[in-house]
Write a protein that holds these residues in place. Structure first.
Motif, PDB file in Angstrom:
ATOM      1  N   HIS A  92      10.220  -1.419   7.235  1.00  0.00           N
ATOM      2  CA  HIS A  92      10.917  -0.936   6.027  1.00  0.00           C
ATOM      3  C   HIS A  92       9.931  -0.893   4.875  1.00  0.00           C
ATOM      4  O   HIS A  92       9.246  -1.868   4.610  1.00  0.00           O
ATOM      5  CB  HIS A  92      12.084  -1.871   5.659  1.00  0.00           C
ATOM      6  CG  HIS A  92      13.062  -2.001   6.783  1.00  0.00           C
ATOM      7  ND1 HIS A  92      12.985  -3.000   7.724  1.00  0.00           N
ATOM      8  CD2 HIS A  92      14.126  -1.239   7.122  1.00  0.00           C
ATOM      9  CE1 HIS A  92      13.969  -2.845   8.602  1.00  0.00           C
ATOM     10  NE2 HIS A  92      14.668  -1.790   8.250  1.00  0.00           N
ATOM     11  N   SER A  93       9.880   0.266   4.183  1.00  0.00           N
ATOM     12  CA  SER A  93       8.981   0.340   3.031  1.00  0.00           C
ATOM     13  C   SER A  93       9.643  -0.343   1.834  1.00  0.00           C
ATOM     14  O   SER A  93      10.863  -0.555   1.809  1.00  0.00           O
ATOM     15  CB  SER A  93       8.644   1.796   2.729  1.00  0.00           C
ATOM     16  OG  SER A  93       9.816   2.573   2.678  1.00  0.00           O
ATOM     17  N   LEU A  94       8.807  -0.693   0.874  1.00  0.00           N
ATOM     18  CA  LEU A  94       9.294  -1.399  -0.311  1.00  0.00           C
ATOM     19  C   LEU A  94       9.949  -0.385  -1.252  1.00  0.00           C
ATOM     20  O   LEU A  94       9.285   0.564  -1.690  1.00  0.00           O
ATOM     21  CB  LEU A  94       8.102  -2.082  -0.987  1.00  0.00           C
ATOM     22  CG  LEU A  94       8.412  -3.033  -2.127  1.00  0.00           C
ATOM     23  CD1 LEU A  94       9.063  -4.317  -1.588  1.00  0.00           C
ATOM     24  CD2 LEU A  94       7.122  -3.379  -2.882  1.00  0.00           C
ATOM     25  N   LYS A  95      11.259  -0.587  -1.515  1.00  0.00           N
ATOM     26  CA  LYS A  95      11.997   0.433  -2.277  1.00  0.00           C
ATOM     27  C   LYS A  95      12.650  -0.178  -3.517  1.00  0.00           C
ATOM     28  O   LYS A  95      12.904  -1.382  -3.563  1.00  0.00           O
ATOM     29  CB  LYS A  95      13.107   1.045  -1.407  1.00  0.00           C
ATOM     30  CG  LYS A  95      12.611   1.650  -0.129  1.00  0.00           C
ATOM     31  CD  LYS A  95      13.763   2.303   0.621  1.00  0.00           C
ATOM     32  CE  LYS A  95      13.450   2.429   2.090  1.00  0.00           C
ATOM     33  NZ  LYS A  95      13.553   1.154   2.823  1.00  0.00           N
ATOM     34  N   ARG A  99      18.736   2.186  -1.388  1.00  0.00           N
ATOM     35  CA  ARG A  99      18.787   3.648  -1.307  1.00  0.00           C
ATOM     36  C   ARG A  99      17.847   4.283  -2.326  1.00  0.00           C
ATOM     37  O   ARG A  99      17.901   5.480  -2.582  1.00  0.00           O
ATOM     38  CB  ARG A  99      20.217   4.128  -1.529  1.00  0.00           C
ATOM     39  CG  ARG A  99      21.170   3.633  -0.447  1.00  0.00           C
ATOM     40  CD  ARG A  99      22.616   3.857  -0.816  1.00  0.00           C
ATOM     41  NE  ARG A  99      23.002   5.261  -0.832  1.00  0.00           N
ATOM     42  CZ  ARG A  99      23.329   5.956   0.250  1.00  0.00           C
ATOM     43  NH1 ARG A  99      23.311   5.379   1.422  1.00  0.00           N
ATOM     44  NH2 ARG A  99      23.677   7.214   0.171  1.00  0.00           N
ATOM     45  N   GLY A 100      16.963   3.479  -2.898  1.00  0.00           N
ATOM     46  CA  GLY A 100      16.092   3.958  -3.964  1.00  0.00           C
ATOM     47  C   GLY A 100      14.770   4.493  -3.454  1.00  0.00           C
ATOM     48  O   GLY A 100      14.485   4.418  -2.259  1.00  0.00           O
ATOM     49  N   PRO A 101      13.932   5.027  -4.352  1.00  0.00           N
ATOM     50  CA  PRO A 101      12.629   5.591  -3.966  1.00  0.00           C
ATOM     51  C   PRO A 101      11.641   4.490  -3.574  1.00  0.00           C
ATOM     52  O   PRO A 101      11.765   3.339  -3.992  1.00  0.00           O
ATOM     53  CB  PRO A 101      12.164   6.315  -5.223  1.00  0.00           C
ATOM     54  CG  PRO A 101      12.863   5.606  -6.346  1.00  0.00           C
ATOM     55  CD  PRO A 101      14.156   5.097  -5.806  1.00  0.00           C
ATOM     56  N   THR A 102      10.659   4.866  -2.796  1.00  0.00           N
ATOM     57  CA  THR A 102       9.632   3.929  -2.333  1.00  0.00           C
ATOM     58  C   THR A 102       8.626   3.675  -3.454  1.00  0.00           C
ATOM     59  O   THR A 102       8.272   4.594  -4.197  1.00  0.00           O
ATOM     60  CB  THR A 102       8.933   4.536  -1.108  1.00  0.00           C
ATOM     61  OG1 THR A 102       9.936   4.726  -0.119  1.00  0.00           O
ATOM     62  CG2 THR A 102       7.858   3.635  -0.574  1.00  0.00           C
ATOM     63  N   LEU A 103       8.205   2.434  -3.544  1.00  0.00           N
ATOM     64  CA  LEU A 103       7.323   2.050  -4.644  1.00  0.00           C
ATOM     65  C   LEU A 103       5.853   2.210  -4.271  1.00  0.00           C
ATOM     66  O   LEU A 103       5.441   1.855  -3.156  1.00  0.00           O
ATOM     67  CB  LEU A 103       7.594   0.593  -5.026  1.00  0.00           C
ATOM     68  CG  LEU A 103       9.029   0.301  -5.489  1.00  0.00           C
ATOM     69  CD1 LEU A 103       9.219  -1.188  -5.731  1.00  0.00           C
ATOM     70  CD2 LEU A 103       9.370   1.093  -6.743  1.00  0.00           C
ATOM     71  N   LEU A 104       5.071   2.715  -5.192  1.00  0.00           N
ATOM     72  CA  LEU A 104       3.615   2.845  -5.006  1.00  0.00           C
ATOM     73  C   LEU A 104       2.983   1.482  -4.764  1.00  0.00           C
ATOM     74  O   LEU A 104       1.937   1.343  -4.142  1.00  0.00           O
ATOM     75  CB  LEU A 104       3.023   3.514  -6.253  1.00  0.00           C
ATOM     76  CG  LEU A 104       1.534   3.856  -6.241  1.00  0.00           C
ATOM     77  CD1 LEU A 104       1.232   4.868  -5.147  1.00  0.00           C
ATOM     78  CD2 LEU A 104       1.116   4.428  -7.590  1.00  0.00           C
TER      79      LEU A 104
END
Ligand code: HDD
Length: 749
Positions: A92-95, A99-104
């Motif tokens: 799982h990417s860090l969001k 349901r939010g956008p993925t963080l840089l």
């Protein structure tokens, strides 16, 4: 006795490297399992190979070798980043919220994706598709009188890595296309690496390396549509070879059965160029190098090659891997044709600097000088097979190149190409390329530098690093020296000697050395390839070349193309055929051959177990083919089903029985071969048998299998073996397998 030494050595390598009494793979010699096991069985991980050790690290306190641990990365318990930090979650990417956008900020996501984005490196500009294996070479000492290279001395054992390849296709292309095969060997000798970068054909398309880009541009797919892939059957290839008639010799080798080998294990290898060697007394000789396969030289039929292209494009790669895993280790003898180093560098009228010419074995025997056995598959394809970098300039003391202009250009190309392919000048530090002796160069820095060089004076002479390194000086025995060869007084020219102008006599020699069945295959290959060309002028020009080789060859191809056969424009050479060039008429061991056994789970299976044992004992691999997967009888599991089996995989077929709709097996026995209502066998079995029949493979049957075989209509021809028991049939099948195919069947069918 070199032959005895070879046998002893062979046994020693095989038992030594396979782990002696504790086999490293199931079925390897020395263990309790039979000598050959099914390639589909699972295996234990292989131990790390010496050249998988990490490069030496030079620190201020000295040299440390950071050996790679035995376990592979995936077998360590915890997942980490590339810097060793343990990770809790890689899915799982860090969001910003579920349901939010993925963080840089997600450094793990970025590391993972970035590394993936850069996983591919450019494929080789030629020979992109290949397969490799590790092995060992043992010198017989028979070359001592002509060559002082240490790895050829009696009993000296040298690790090797071999990469086989096709030339034209890209990395994902099919193995069985009609093409030349590369046969490149890296010897990690005690005097540094020696690379023998050869092919399975002894001649090359061009006489001067300056034309290499041109022949490759002509052979590769057309630049507009990038088709056809891995094929020579197209206009640009035939345009080139018919215009540069020096290519005709190599082209005929490609059109012969040598262009579609049965297996990498069953190919000859050739150094192609003439090499200059030197002995202890500093006398030089010219030599041609040959690899002679223990299993003989064998090919596919053209139909098999085409079918396999679709059914199993990895056929050769799989064959090599499986043979090694199952203990059927491929072996080759290295041989030398030794020729006097005369000032004109000619032998029996043959220009030894012309790479489009052979020296027939009947004029200069190939003398065995050592044996190579391949005993281990790569652990990681990319790390080893993809990153291995060969170079014709990797020469050891006692061996040198000649002035063959093809070899001279190669000396430049092989290092140069790695700069792009492997991303910089430090590719010799990649584990598979590292010599097994200490290196002490003054090469520094550059991309991907792994060594931490100590010292301040990478130049010589110096007075700061104790004066090191020193030149070999007094220790000349182990130092490389270019062998003294006289360069005639000359003017700089872009030209070639007149002897290079004979483009047809040796092609005729090759053609006349073939048996009728091999000639028939050659005619069909030319007819197919030229039939795929569109330009009439190209076909006509190539027919003119064929007319200059042989009138019958030309006439038969011309008939196939529907064109008139031209008259020759040169006098046809009066040549002596070389029977050594033919692949037909000798007998060879059948180790590692695959024998399919068609079984009926409801029929009599007693002979099947017996046949399997006999096949194992003969060093071959039995594969049971049944209507369905899973268990088919007591102690018998299906390895192929009627859905997955196709004839091209098998070298011979046994029919122990085949299910038929008829309720009574006796009705089957009474059925007449060729009757109108036949076959009532499963059509996939009929296809299996028919294809094996057409490809001149030995087919055996016993019990109910005999009647089933009759139902296919493929009986009453040479190479059909019937018997009372599986073992009895197998014994006679094996005898016939020694000749590879039932050659008479081609004449009969
Ligand atoms: Fe070459 C690769 C064999 C002529 C330039 N060549 C390559 C490979 C083999 C050969 C087996 C694959 C090595 C591997 O597995 O990594 N080549 C030959 C033979 C030749 C020959 C037997 C003629 C006798 N080659 C030749 C010429 C040139 C090249 C005349 C250029 C002037 N060859 C290359 C290359 C390759 C190569 C571009 C591509 C990938 C590589 O070197 O490492 O440098």
């Amino acid at each position: 006795d070199p032959k005895k030494l070879a046998k002893d050595t062979f046994d020693r390598i095989v038992t030594g490297l396979a782990g002696g009494s504790e086999p490293s793979v199931p079925g390897a010699p020395g263990g309790e399992a039979p000598s050959v096991a099914e390639p589909t069985e699972p295996r234990r991980p292989l131990p790390a190979k010496p050249d998988q050790a990490a490069p030496e690290v030079r620190t201020a306190t000295g040299v440390e070798t950071d050996a790679v641990p035995d376990a592979r990365a995936q077998q360590e318990p915890f997942l980490t980043t590339s810097t060793g930090i343990r990770l809790r979650d890689t899915d799982h990417s860090l969001k910003a919220g579920e349901r939010g956008p993925t963080l840089l900020q997600d450094h793990h996501l970025r590391e993972k994706i970035t590394h993936f984005d850069h996983e591919r490196i450019p494929e080789r500009v030629v020979h992109a598709r290949g397969a490799g294996a590790h092995g060992a070479f043992i010198g017989y000492g028979t070359a001592d009188s002509v060559c002082r290279a240490g790895f050829l001395r009696e009993g000296v054992e040298t690790p090797t890595f071999v990469r086989f390849s096709t030339v034209l296709g890209s990395r994902g292309s099919a193995d069985t296309v009609r093409d030349t095969r590369g046969f490149a060997t890296k010897f990690y000798t005690a005097e540094g690496n020696f690379d023998l970068v050869g092919n399975n054909m002894p001649v090359f398309f061009i006489q001067d390396g300056i034309k290499f880009p041109d022949i490759i541009h002509a052979g590769k797919p057309h630049p507009d549509r990038e088709i056809p892939q891995a094929q020579s059957a197209h206009d640009t290839f035939w345009d080139f070879v018919s215009l540069h008639t020096e290519a005709q010799h190599h082209t005929m080798w490609n059109m012969s059965d040598r262009g579609i080998p049965r297996s990498y294990r069953m190919m000859e290898g050739f150094g192609v160029h003439t090499f200059r060697v030197e002995n202890d007394a500093r006398e030089t000789a010219l030599v041609k190098l040959h690899w002679k396969p223990r299993l003989g030289v064998h090919s596919l039929t053209w139909e098999e090659a085409q079918l396999i292209g679709g059914i199993d494009p990895d056929f050769h790669r799989r064959d090599l891997y499986d043979a090694i895993e199952t203990g059927a280790y491929p072996a080759w003898e290295l041989g030398m044709q030794v020729l006097p180093d005369e000032p004109d560098q000619m032998f029996a009228g043959i220009d030894l600097l012309d790479p489009t010419k052979i020296v027939p074995e009947e004029l200069a025997a190939v003398q065995p000088v050592g044996l190579m056995v391949l005993t281990a598959n790569p652990t990681n394809f990319f790390a080893e097979t993809e990153q291995v970098a060969f170079h014709v300039g990797h020469l050891v003391p006692g061996i040198d190149v000649t002035d063959d202009p093809l070899a001279q250009a190669r000396l430049f190309s092989y290092v140069d190409t790695q700069l792009t392919r492997l991303g910089g000048p430090n590719f010799n530090q990649i584990p598979v390329n590292r010599p097994h002796v200490e290196t002490n160069d003054m090469l520094r820095d550059g991309f991907h530098q792994h060594a931490v060089h100590a010292g301040v004076a990478p130049y010589r002479p110096n007075s700061l690093d104790g004066g090191c390194p020193f030149q070999a000086g007094a220790d000349v025995e182990r130092a490389f020296e270019h062998l003294a060869a006289r360069v005639p007084e000359a003017t700089k020219v872009r030209a070639q000697p007149a002897s290079y102008d004979d483009h047809f006599s040796q092609v005729r020699l090759f053609w006349l050395s073939m048996t009728p069945v091999e000639q028939e295959h050659i005619v069909r290959a030319y007819t197919f390839e030229l039939g795929k060309c569109f330009e009439q002028a190209i076909k006509e020009r190539q027919l003119q070349c064929l007319a200059n080789i042989d009138a019958r060859l030309c006439a038969e191809v011309a008939t196939g193309l529907g064109l008139p056969a031209p008259e020759p424009t040169v006098g046809l050479a009066d040549v002596e055929p070389s029977p050594a060039l033919s692949q037909v008429g000798r007998e060879w061991p059948a180790d590692g051959r695959l024998v399919g056994i068609v079984v009926d789970p409801d029929g009599d299976l007693s002979g099947v177990a017996e046949a399997r044992t006999a096949i194992f004992e003969a060093g071959m691999v039995p594969l049971v083919i049944a209507p369905h997967g899973g268990v088919v009888g007591e102690g018998l599991t299906a390895q192929r089903t009627f859905a997955t089996a196709r004839s091209v995989e098998f070298d011979a077929l046994l029919v122990a029985g085949a299910p038929v709709p008829a309720p009574d097996a006796r009705a089957l026995r009474d059925a007449k071969a060729g009757a109108d209502d036949t076959p009532n066998l499963d059509p996939r079995v009929v296809l299996l048998v028919e294809e094996c029949f057409r490809h001149a493979k030995v087919i055996g049957a016993w019990g109910d299998g005999t009647a089933a075989l009759d139902l296919t209509g493929c009986s009453g021809a040479p190479g059909i073996v019937r018997g009372k028991t599986g073992a009895d049939v197998l014994a006679r099948v094996q005898e016939q397998l020694a000749a590879h195919r039932v050659w008479e069947r081609f004449a009969a069918s």
